[in-house]
Design an enzyme around this catalytic site. Structure first.
Site, PDB file in Angstrom:
ATOM      1  N   SER A  48       0.874  -1.073   0.126  1.00 29.13           N
ATOM      2  CA  SER A  48       0.057  -0.119   0.077  1.00 29.13           C
ATOM      3  C   SER A  48       0.875   1.259  -0.233  1.00 29.13           C
ATOM      4  CB  SER A  48      -0.872   0.050   1.267  1.00 29.13           C
ATOM      5  OG  SER A  48      -1.950  -1.253   1.120  1.00 29.13           O
ATOM      6  N   GLY A 233      -4.206  -2.065  -1.106  1.00 22.32           N
ATOM      7  CA  GLY A 233      -3.414  -1.557  -2.261  1.00 22.32           C
ATOM      8  C   GLY A 233      -2.968  -0.193  -2.155  1.00 22.32           C
ATOM      9  N   GLY A 235      -2.484   3.973  -3.977  1.00 20.95           N
ATOM     10  CA  GLY A 235      -3.157   4.839  -4.791  1.00 20.95           C
ATOM     11  C   GLY A 235      -4.618   5.152  -4.910  1.00 20.95           C
ATOM     12  N   CYS A 260      -9.517  -1.759   2.974  1.00 24.36           N
ATOM     13  CA  CYS A 260      -8.886  -0.667   2.846  1.00 24.36           C
ATOM     14  C   CYS A 260      -8.959  -0.316   1.436  1.00 24.36           C
ATOM     15  CB  CYS A 260      -7.063  -0.826   2.850  1.00 24.36           C
ATOM     16  SG  CYS A 260      -6.001   0.649   2.964  1.00 24.36           S
ATOM     17  N   LEU A 261      -8.017  -0.488   0.008  1.00 21.19           N
ATOM     18  CA  LEU A 261      -8.382   0.008  -1.118  1.00 21.19           C
ATOM     19  C   LEU A 261      -9.542  -1.027  -1.536  1.00 21.19           C
ATOM     20  CD1 LEU A 261      -7.645   1.412  -3.828  1.00 21.19           C
ATOM     21  CD2 LEU A 261      -6.072  -0.735  -4.360  1.00 21.19           C
ATOM     22  N   GLN A 264     -12.603   0.879  -0.671  1.00 21.83           N
ATOM     23  CA  GLN A 264     -12.938   2.133  -1.324  1.00 21.83           C
ATOM     24  C   GLN A 264     -13.575   1.609  -2.831  1.00 21.83           C
ATOM     25  OE1 GLN A 264      -9.016   3.753  -1.584  1.00 21.83           O
ATOM     26  NE2 GLN A 264      -9.040   4.170   0.815  1.00 21.83           N
ATOM     27  N   ASN A 302      -3.635   2.678   7.116  1.00 26.41           N
ATOM     28  CA  ASN A 302      -2.759   3.082   5.860  1.00 26.41           C
ATOM     29  C   ASN A 302      -3.444   3.417   4.844  1.00 26.41           C
ATOM     30  OD1 ASN A 302      -0.669   3.882   4.196  1.00 26.41           O
ATOM     31  ND2 ASN A 302      -0.242   1.503   3.850  1.00 26.41           N
ATOM     32  N   GLY A 304      -4.841   7.021   2.123  1.00 29.57           N
ATOM     33  CA  GLY A 304      -4.814   8.742   1.860  1.00 29.57           C
ATOM     34  C   GLY A 304      -6.230   9.081   1.330  1.00 29.57           C
ATOM     35  N   PHE A 305      -7.172   7.788   0.959  1.00 28.56           N
ATOM     36  CA  PHE A 305      -8.414   8.376   0.429  1.00 28.56           C
ATOM     37  C   PHE A 305      -9.346   7.646   1.187  1.00 28.56           C
ATOM     38  CE2 PHE A 305      -5.297   8.119  -2.842  1.00 28.56           C
ATOM     39  CZ  PHE A 305      -5.569   9.123  -3.632  1.00 28.56           C
ATOM     40  N   HIS A 344      -6.925  -1.794   8.703  1.00 25.67           N
ATOM     41  CA  HIS A 344      -6.151  -3.051   8.444  1.00 25.67           C
ATOM     42  C   HIS A 344      -6.456  -4.001  10.021  1.00 25.67           C
ATOM     43  CE1 HIS A 344      -3.575  -2.407   4.902  1.00 25.67           C
ATOM     44  NE2 HIS A 344      -4.228  -1.288   5.005  1.00 25.67           N
ATOM     45  N   GLU A 346      -5.883  -6.945  10.313  1.00 26.73           N
ATOM     46  CA  GLU A 346      -4.673  -8.194  10.293  1.00 26.73           C
ATOM     47  C   GLU A 346      -3.544  -7.311  11.286  1.00 26.73           C
ATOM     48  OE1 GLU A 346      -2.788  -5.388   7.276  1.00 26.73           O
ATOM     49  OE2 GLU A 346      -5.106  -6.190   7.662  1.00 26.73           O
TER      50      GLU A 346
END
Length: 366
Positions: A48, A233, A235, A260-261, A264, A302, A304-305, A344, A346
């Site tokens: 990530s 992941g 981006g 996470c990603l 999103q 972790n 940023g979006f 996260h 985990e």
């Protein structure tokens, strides 16, 4: 012999320090900060962080070295590492130093700068592109920084995803093996998966097929999984139009879960929106409140979006929210049979309070 280095942010702010790790004259990426105290190896090897220069807020880094069985992927995925002070003393037998680890993977670090000042600057002015360079490369570095695309313009997934499907990948030393008699089977799409996520599924008797990010709907359905699982992941999720289209096509055909990603991507696939945060959540001390139980627990994060709360469809509920800033940390929709978390569970590194989320994921699979 000391190697002088400079960290320059997109807004022109500079910090001078000493280079360590690999001798790369220029390293460029988005500058972010992580507030965790231990866990620098897991942070550096977390896919990530691909495309990002990570600043550690803990004042000394490296004192327990690097162990073979603590990598979250096959190597360092962060672009560079920024720290206040590098530990240069001996480490335990069987381990190598952080400096040697960085050299082996071709990654540069910079130490000796005021990481508190840098962190406060990023908090106040937002995460932004930055470049680390040696003094003789200033002109070249400044040109590179001026033209370097923002994180919202970079699709980073292909560089961290597997290239072909793998049944029950071997995670290596220190992790669980795939179950001999699995209770359920997940199709897991790799957008930059951490080993610890797969490990948590193995621990719960789940076997997996790990698919590359460009897998098709037919390939997923042919695997006949009990659930589709979307990994973490790097981006901007808004760039992943193929991933969103795939998930849209599978809604109603499989239970869909994500971290996470993955969370999103689910947000966008069900009709919601995401947006870039000013400086994101990066660390292992983020409190999350469960709207169903009222319980608050500490999580590792972790990203940023984030999900735009008011954009979700009426059938979708906010399952979890950040107790600090109220941002969406998880959602569920019983009608669409989707559920996801932004953090996260985990916890690698981080507190283990949220690992029970995996029990819910396994229970809700068909």
């Amino acid at each position: 012999m000391e190697r002088k280095a400079i960290l320059k942010l997109k807004d022109g702010t500079e910090f001078s320090g000493i280079a360590f790790g690999a001798e790369n004259p220029i390293s460029i990426g988005e500058a972010v900060f992580n507030t965790g105290i231990p866990g620098y190896q897991e942070i550096l090897t977390d896919p990530s962080y691909s495309g990002q220069i990570v600043t550690a807020t803990s004042p000394m880094i490296g004192n327990y070295g690097i162990a073979d069985d603590d990598n979250e992927s096959d190597g360092i995925k962060a672009t560079a590492f920024v720290i206040r002070k590098l530990y240069r003393g001996p480490v335990m037998s069987g381990r190598i130093t952080l400096d040697e680890f960085m050299k082996r993977h071709g990654i540069t670090g910079i130490e000796g700068i005021d990481t508190r000042a840098l962190t406060l600057h990023l908090r106040d002015h937002g995460s932004q592109n930055a470049v680390i360079f040696t003094p003789d490369k200033r002109e070249e570095a400044e040109k590179a920084l001026a033209s370097f695309p923002s994180i919202t313009e970079r699709d980073l997934i292909d560089g961290v995803s597997v290239k072909k499907k793998i049944l029950n990948p071997d995670l290596g030393k220190g992790f669980h093996k795939a179950p001999d008699n699995p209770g359920k089977h997940f199709a897991l799409i790799d957008y930059g998966i951490k080993k610890s996520i797969i490990d948590c599924l193995y621990k719960r008797g789940v076997s997996i097929t790990l698919f590359p990010h460009n897998v098709t709907e037919d390939e997923i359905l042919a695997d006949n999984p009990d659930a589709l699982f979307l990994s973490n992941g790097p981006g901007d999720p808004a760039l992943l139009t193929d991933a969103v289209a795939l998930v849209k096509g599978l809604i109603g055909k499989l239970p869909i879960e994500g971290i996470c990603l993955g969370h999103q991507i689910i947000t966008i696939a069900i009709g919601g929106k995401t947006e870039k945060m000013k400086f994101g959540h990066h660390g292992s001390n983020q409190p999350v409140r469960d709207s169903l139980t009222g319980r608050t627990f500490v999580t590792a994060q972790n990203h940023g979006f984030m999900t735009v709360r008011g954009s979700l469809p009426e059938t979708t509920s906010v399952w979890l929210e950040n107790a600090n800033d109220g941002t969406v940390e998880g959602l569920y929709d019983e009608t669409l049979n989707v559920r996801s978390v932004q953090f996260h569970p985990e916890a690698a590194p981080g507190p283990e309070e949220a690992e029970a989320i995996f029990d819910i994921f396994v229970e809700k699979a068909r």
